[in-house]
Write a protein that holds these residues in place. Structure first.
Motif, PDB file in Angstrom:
ATOM      1  N   ILE A 131       0.817  -1.215   0.000  1.00 13.64           N
ATOM      2  CA  ILE A 131       0.000   0.000   0.000  1.00 13.64           C
ATOM      3  C   ILE A 131       0.850   1.264   0.000  1.00 13.64           C
ATOM      4  CG2 ILE A 131      -2.018  -1.052   1.071  1.00 13.64           C
ATOM      5  CD1 ILE A 131      -1.157   0.246   3.709  1.00 13.64           C
ATOM      6  N   LEU A 132       2.118   1.158   0.395  1.00  8.69           N
ATOM      7  CA  LEU A 132       3.015   2.308   0.403  1.00  8.69           C
ATOM      8  C   LEU A 132       4.028   2.215  -0.735  1.00  8.69           C
ATOM      9  CD1 LEU A 132       3.582   2.685   4.244  1.00  8.69           C
ATOM     10  CD2 LEU A 132       1.960   3.898   2.779  1.00  8.69           C
ATOM     11  N   MET A 133       3.578   1.627  -1.845  1.00  9.97           N
ATOM     12  CA  MET A 133       4.382   1.518  -3.057  1.00  9.97           C
ATOM     13  C   MET A 133       3.605   2.109  -4.226  1.00  9.97           C
ATOM     14  SD  MET A 133       5.763  -2.400  -2.816  1.00  9.97           S
ATOM     15  CE  MET A 133       6.703  -3.010  -1.401  1.00  9.97           C
ATOM     16  N   ASP A 134       4.302   2.323  -5.340  1.00 12.97           N
ATOM     17  CA  ASP A 134       3.675   2.780  -6.577  1.00 12.97           C
ATOM     18  C   ASP A 134       3.674   1.655  -7.595  1.00 12.97           C
ATOM     19  OD1 ASP A 134       3.314   5.350  -5.574  1.00 12.97           O
ATOM     20  OD2 ASP A 134       5.221   6.074  -6.355  1.00 12.97           O
ATOM     21  N   ASP A 135       2.846   1.826  -8.629  1.00 13.08           N
ATOM     22  CA  ASP A 135       2.892   0.901  -9.760  1.00 13.08           C
ATOM     23  C   ASP A 135       4.235   1.077 -10.494  1.00 13.08           C
ATOM     24  OD1 ASP A 135       0.373  -0.001  -9.175  1.00 13.08           O
ATOM     25  OD2 ASP A 135      -0.637   1.254 -10.660  1.00 13.08           O
ATOM     26  N   PRO A 136       4.781   0.035 -11.109  1.00 17.32           N
ATOM     27  CA  PRO A 136       4.149  -1.273 -11.330  1.00 17.32           C
ATOM     28  C   PRO A 136       4.307  -2.259 -10.168  1.00 17.32           C
ATOM     29  CG  PRO A 136       6.241  -1.196 -12.469  1.00 17.32           C
ATOM     30  CD  PRO A 136       6.054   0.164 -11.866  1.00 17.32           C
ATOM     31  N   GLU A 137       5.196  -1.969  -9.207  1.00 13.85           N
ATOM     32  CA  GLU A 137       5.427  -2.917  -8.129  1.00 13.85           C
ATOM     33  C   GLU A 137       4.189  -3.080  -7.266  1.00 13.85           C
ATOM     34  OE1 GLU A 137       8.118  -5.623  -6.061  1.00 13.85           O
ATOM     35  OE2 GLU A 137       7.712  -4.913  -8.075  1.00 13.85           O
ATOM     36  N   HIS A 138       3.511  -1.972  -6.997  1.00 16.98           N
ATOM     37  CA  HIS A 138       2.268  -2.038  -6.228  1.00 16.98           C
ATOM     38  C   HIS A 138       1.263  -2.956  -6.916  1.00 16.98           C
ATOM     39  CE1 HIS A 138      -1.939  -0.449  -6.132  1.00 16.98           C
ATOM     40  NE2 HIS A 138      -1.781  -0.635  -4.846  1.00 16.98           N
ATOM     41  N   ALA A 139       1.060  -2.768  -8.217  1.00 18.92           N
ATOM     42  CA  ALA A 139       0.089  -3.575  -8.953  1.00 18.92           C
ATOM     43  C   ALA A 139       0.508  -5.041  -8.997  1.00 18.92           C
ATOM     44  CB  ALA A 139      -0.079  -3.034 -10.372  1.00 18.92           C
ATOM     45  N   ARG A 140       1.805  -5.297  -9.166  1.00 16.61           N
ATOM     46  CA  ARG A 140       2.296  -6.680  -9.238  1.00 16.61           C
ATOM     47  C   ARG A 140       1.969  -7.440  -7.952  1.00 16.61           C
ATOM     48  NH1 ARG A 140       6.594  -9.926  -7.715  1.00 16.61           N
ATOM     49  NH2 ARG A 140       7.533  -8.287  -6.433  1.00 16.61           N
ATOM     50  N   LEU A 141       2.252  -6.833  -6.820  1.00 11.81           N
ATOM     51  CA  LEU A 141       2.016  -7.496  -5.541  1.00 11.81           C
ATOM     52  C   LEU A 141       0.529  -7.557  -5.205  1.00 11.81           C
ATOM     53  CD1 LEU A 141       4.964  -5.926  -3.519  1.00 11.81           C
ATOM     54  CD2 LEU A 141       4.835  -8.256  -4.421  1.00 11.81           C
ATOM     55  N   ARG A 142      -0.188  -6.488  -5.484  1.00 13.75           N
ATOM     56  CA  ARG A 142      -1.619  -6.456  -5.156  1.00 13.75           C
ATOM     57  C   ARG A 142      -2.388  -7.531  -5.922  1.00 13.75           C
ATOM     58  NH1 ARG A 142      -5.469  -1.723  -3.754  1.00 13.75           N
ATOM     59  NH2 ARG A 142      -7.490  -2.414  -4.516  1.00 13.75           N
ATOM     60  N   ARG A 198     -20.803   7.374  -2.685  1.00 11.85           N
ATOM     61  CA  ARG A 198     -19.673   8.123  -3.264  1.00 11.85           C
ATOM     62  C   ARG A 198     -18.591   8.461  -2.244  1.00 11.85           C
ATOM     63  NH1 ARG A 198     -22.737  13.132  -5.651  1.00 11.85           N
ATOM     64  NH2 ARG A 198     -23.950  12.744  -3.762  1.00 11.85           N
ATOM     65  N   HIS A 199     -18.738   8.028  -1.014  1.00  6.83           N
ATOM     66  CA  HIS A 199     -17.782   8.390   0.029  1.00  6.83           C
ATOM     67  C   HIS A 199     -16.372   7.930  -0.324  1.00  6.83           C
ATOM     68  CE1 HIS A 199     -17.279   4.308   1.579  1.00  6.83           C
ATOM     69  NE2 HIS A 199     -18.592   4.150   1.513  1.00  6.83           N
ATOM     70  N   VAL A 200     -15.393   8.515   0.358  1.00  4.70           N
ATOM     71  CA  VAL A 200     -13.987   8.153   0.128  1.00  4.70           C
ATOM     72  C   VAL A 200     -13.388   7.477   1.358  1.00  4.70           C
ATOM     73  CG1 VAL A 200     -13.453   9.783  -1.707  1.00  4.70           C
ATOM     74  CG2 VAL A 200     -13.349  10.547   0.688  1.00  4.70           C
ATOM     75  N   ALA A 201     -14.214   6.800   2.140  1.00  2.00           N
ATOM     76  CA  ALA A 201     -13.708   6.100   3.322  1.00  2.00           C
ATOM     77  C   ALA A 201     -12.718   5.014   2.940  1.00  2.00           C
ATOM     78  CB  ALA A 201     -14.870   5.503   4.121  1.00  2.00           C
ATOM     79  N   PHE A 202     -12.898   4.399   1.763  1.00  2.00           N
ATOM     80  CA  PHE A 202     -11.977   3.365   1.292  1.00  2.00           C
ATOM     81  C   PHE A 202     -10.932   3.917   0.335  1.00  2.00           C
ATOM     82  CE2 PHE A 202     -15.687   0.446   2.187  1.00  2.00           C
ATOM     83  CZ  PHE A 202     -15.083  -0.207   3.252  1.00  2.00           C
ATOM     84  N   GLY A 203     -10.876   5.230   0.209  1.00  3.63           N
ATOM     85  CA  GLY A 203      -9.956   5.834  -0.736  1.00  3.63           C
ATOM     86  C   GLY A 203     -10.557   5.869  -2.131  1.00  3.63           C
ATOM     87  N   PHE A 204      -9.668   6.050  -3.124  1.00  8.09           N
ATOM     88  CA  PHE A 204     -10.102   6.134  -4.517  1.00  8.09           C
ATOM     89  C   PHE A 204      -8.883   5.868  -5.386  1.00  8.09           C
ATOM     90  CE2 PHE A 204     -11.429   8.526  -8.389  1.00  8.09           C
ATOM     91  CZ  PHE A 204     -12.608   7.842  -8.644  1.00  8.09           C
ATOM     92  N   GLY A 205      -9.124   5.421  -6.615  1.00  4.24           N
ATOM     93  CA  GLY A 205      -8.010   5.179  -7.516  1.00  4.24           C
ATOM     94  C   GLY A 205      -7.364   3.825  -7.288  1.00  4.24           C
ATOM     95  N   VAL A 206      -6.138   3.667  -7.778  1.00  2.00           N
ATOM     96  CA  VAL A 206      -5.489   2.354  -7.767  1.00  2.00           C
ATOM     97  C   VAL A 206      -5.163   1.865  -6.366  1.00  2.00           C
ATOM     98  CG1 VAL A 206      -4.518   2.648 -10.077  1.00  2.00           C
ATOM     99  CG2 VAL A 206      -3.178   3.362  -8.083  1.00  2.00           C
ATOM    100  N   HIS A 207      -5.097   2.775  -5.387  1.00  4.84           N
ATOM    101  CA  HIS A 207      -4.758   2.367  -4.024  1.00  4.84           C
ATOM    102  C   HIS A 207      -5.976   2.208  -3.120  1.00  4.84           C
ATOM    103  CE1 HIS A 207      -0.627   3.555  -5.143  1.00  4.84           C
ATOM    104  NE2 HIS A 207      -0.263   2.733  -4.171  1.00  4.84           N
ATOM    105  N   GLN A 208      -7.181   2.250  -3.700  1.00  9.99           N
ATOM    106  CA  GLN A 208      -8.346   2.101  -2.832  1.00  9.99           C
ATOM    107  C   GLN A 208      -8.321   0.735  -2.155  1.00  9.99           C
ATOM    108  OE1 GLN A 208     -12.280   1.638  -4.850  1.00  9.99           O
ATOM    109  NE2 GLN A 208     -11.077   1.952  -6.723  1.00  9.99           N
ATOM    110  N   CYS A 209      -8.964   0.664  -1.012  1.00 13.65           N
ATOM    111  CA  CYS A 209      -8.855  -0.490  -0.122  1.00 13.65           C
ATOM    112  C   CYS A 209      -9.188  -1.806  -0.824  1.00 13.65           C
ATOM    113  CB  CYS A 209      -9.784  -0.293   1.078  1.00 13.65           C
ATOM    114  SG  CYS A 209      -9.833  -1.701   2.201  1.00 13.65           S
ATOM    115  N   LEU A 210      -8.238  -2.728  -0.793  1.00  9.21           N
ATOM    116  CA  LEU A 210      -8.409  -4.038  -1.392  1.00  9.21           C
ATOM    117  C   LEU A 210      -9.524  -4.830  -0.717  1.00  9.21           C
ATOM    118  CD1 LEU A 210      -7.277  -6.452  -3.159  1.00  9.21           C
ATOM    119  CD2 LEU A 210      -5.808  -6.965  -1.187  1.00  9.21           C
ATOM    120  N   GLY A 211      -9.634  -4.711   0.599  1.00  9.36           N
ATOM    121  CA  GLY A 211     -10.563  -5.523   1.365  1.00  9.36           C
ATOM    122  C   GLY A 211     -11.946  -4.942   1.538  1.00  9.36           C
ATOM    123  N   GLN A 212     -12.304  -3.906   0.777  1.00  9.95           N
ATOM    124  CA  GLN A 212     -13.595  -3.259   1.001  1.00  9.95           C
ATOM    125  C   GLN A 212     -14.783  -4.183   0.780  1.00  9.95           C
ATOM    126  OE1 GLN A 212     -14.694  -0.116  -2.022  1.00  9.95           O
ATOM    127  NE2 GLN A 212     -12.552  -0.316  -2.591  1.00  9.95           N
TER     128      GLN A 212
END
Length: 407
Positions: free
Chosen positions: A95-106, A345-359
Motif C-alpha cells: 500500500i506504500l508503493m507505486d505501480d508497477p510494483e504495487h500492482a504486481r504485488l496487489r 460516493r464516500h472516500v472512506a476506502f480511498g479512490f483510484g489504484v490504491h483504494q482499499c483491497l478488502g472493502q
C-alpha cells in the motif's frame, strides 16, 4: 513567532499542527479546525511532527481528482512524503508503493477479496456473528462489546481467510495496537512490526511445507514459482492481518455507539428487514465515521495545479477523507447521520489504484453485523455515560477502546 500561510481560498490562516483535535463532546465529527480549513478552500498548509508543512486537501472533489492522478505517489521512501511518524525499517506491504510494483504485488492477493468470493463467505460470517451474540446473551451484563464482539468478528474472519490460527489473536492484536498508536516510540513500532513479520514468516514456512486452501498458502505457491520472496510474502501477510481486523472492529463498535446516540436511525435497522437499507446504512456509517482519520498521504511527482494554487513536485499531500466525506457540496447536511442517504460516493476506502483491497469483505461483515446485532438484542443500550467512553484519539485508526453495553 506565528507561522502563516496563504490557503487556496480567500484568506491567510495560521499553519496548524496535524493531526488536529476533535471538539469535546463531538466524538463522531472531524476536528472543527478541519471544517474551517475546508470552508477557506480546498488546499492549506499543515505542520507535522517533523516540522514539515505539506498540503492538506480538504474538499471531496479535489481529493478524488488527486487520488486518481498518476502524478502523485504513495511511496513512503520518496523525499517529501508526509510520514505520520519516523520511518523505521521496512513498511508493511504494497500500500506504500507505486505501480508497477504495487500492482504486481496487489494482484497476487486480489482474488480472495472479489465480491463473488466474499459473498460465498456470508453464511460463515453470519454463524460467527450469531455464535458470539449467543455467548453474550448467555453471560453476565454489562459486557464490553469491543472484546466480546467487535474485535472477535473480523479477527475470526481474517484468520480463516489467511490461514492464521485464531488462538494467536492476543499476540497479533497486541502488536497491531502498537503499530497504529500515534505516539508509539519508533523503536516500539519497529519491534512490533518485527514480531509480526517473524510470526508471518514462520507461518509461511508451514504453508510451504503443507499448503492448504488459504491465502497464505497461495502466497507460498508464488514463492515456489519464484514470483515472490519470503520477506515480501511475510510483509503482505502482516498488512492483510492488521487491515483485516483493526478497521472493521472499530467500525462495528463505533458504528454501534453512533447508532445508540441516534435511536431513530437505530430503529430503522432493528425493526426492519430490508437488505438494501442495510447496505445503504453501511455506506452512510462509513461516510459519517471515517475511522481512518490520519489522512491519506502522498507526495507530488510533478507540478499539479489545483484551482489557483500549484502543488510543486516533491511537496507532500494529506488528503483528509474525514472532512472530505463531510463536504456539503457533495452530501447535504453532512454532519447528520441519515441511513436512508445515498452515501456510496464516500472516500472512506480511498479512490483510484490504491483504494482499499478488502472493502468487499468489510462491507459484507458490517452488513451482517448491523442487520443482526440490534435485531437480536433489541434493548441494547450503553452501560455508562458517553463522556466516560475512552475514544482512540491517540491511534491512527479511530474508534473506542471499550464499549460497555447491557440490555
Amino acid at each position: 513567532m506565528t507561522s502563516t500561510v496563504e490557503s487556496a481560498g480567500t484568506g491567510t490562516l495560521e499553519i496548524p499542527n496535524f493531526p488536529m483535535a476533535r471538539a469535546s463532546g463531538c466524538p463522531f465529527d472531524p476536528p472543527p479546525e478541519l471544517r474551517a480549513r475546508q470552508q477557506e478552500g480546498p488546499l492549506t498548509r499543515v505542520r507535522l511532527w517533523d516540522g514539515s508543512t505539506p498540503w492538506l486537501v480538504t474538499r471531496y472533489a479535489e481529493q478524488r481528482a488527486l487520488l486518481a492522478d498518476p502524478r502523485i505517489s504513495a511511496d513512503i521512501t520518496r523525499p517529501g512524503y508526509p510520514s505520520p511518524a519516523p520511518i523505521t525499517g521496512n513498511s508493511i506491504g504494497f500500500i506504500l508503493m507505486d505501480d508497477p510494483e504495487h500492482a504486481r504485488l496487489r494482484r497476487m492477493v486480489t482474488a480472495p477479496f472479489m465480491i463473488k468470493r466474499v459473498e460465498a463467505l456470508r453464511p460463515a460470517v453470519q454463524k460467527i456473528v450469531d455464535d458470539l451474540i449467543d455467548a453474550m446473551l448467555a453471560g453476565p451484563t454489562p459486557v464490553d462489546l469491543v472484546e466480546a464482539f467487535a474485535l472477535p468478528v473480523p479477527s475470526l474472519v481474517i484468520c480463516e481467510l489467511l490461514g492464521v490460527p485464531y488462538s494467536d489473536h492476543d499476540f497479533f492484536q497486541a502488536n497491531s495496537k502498537i503499530l497504529i498508536k500515534r505516539d508509539a516510540e519508533p523503536e516500539q513500532r519497529a519491534e512490533a512490526l518485527g514480531r509480526l513479520t517473524d510470526y508471518l514468516d514462520n507461518l509461511m514456512s508451514e504453508k510451504l511445507a503443507q499448503p492448504k486452501g488459504d491465502l497464505l498458502s497461495g502466497l507460498a505457491e508464488r514463492i515456489k514459482a519464484g514470483e515472490l520472496t519470503r520477506p515480501e510474502a511475510a510483509r503482505m501477510g502482516v498488512l492483510l492481518l492488521i487491515a483485516g481486523h483493526e478497521t472493521t472492529a472499530n467500525m462495528i463498535a463505533l458504528g454501534t455507539l453512533a447508532l445508540l446516540q441516534n435511536p431513530d436511525q437505530l430503529a430503522l435497522l432493528r425493526d426492519g428487514d430490508d437488505a438494501k437499507l442495510v447496505a445503504g446504512a453501511v455506506e452512510e456509517l462509513l461516510r459519517y465515521l471515517n475511522i481512518t482519520h490520519n489522512g491519506r498521504r502522498r507526495v507530488a511527482l510533478a507540478d499539479i495545479e489545483v484551482g489557483d494554487q500549484v502543488i510543486r513536485a516533491g511537496e507532500g499531500l494529506i488528503l483528509a477523507n474525514d472532512i472530505g466525506n463531510r463536504d456539503p457540496e457533495i452530501f447535504a447536511e453532512p454532519d447528520r447521520l441519515d441511513l436512508t442517504r445515498d452515501a456510496r460516493r464516500h472516500v472512506a476506502f480511498g479512490f483510484g489504484v490504491h483504494q482499499c483491497l478488502g472493502q468487499p469483505l468489510a462491507r459484507m461483515e458490517l452488513q451482517v453485523v448491523y442487520s443482526t446485532l440490534y435485531r437480536r438484542i433489541p434493548t441494547l443500550r450503553l452501560a455508562t455515560e458517553l463522556e466516560r467512553i475512552p475514544f482512540k484519539h491517540d491511534a491512527s485508526v479511530y474508534g473506542v477502546y471499550e464499549l460497555p453495553v447491557t440490555w
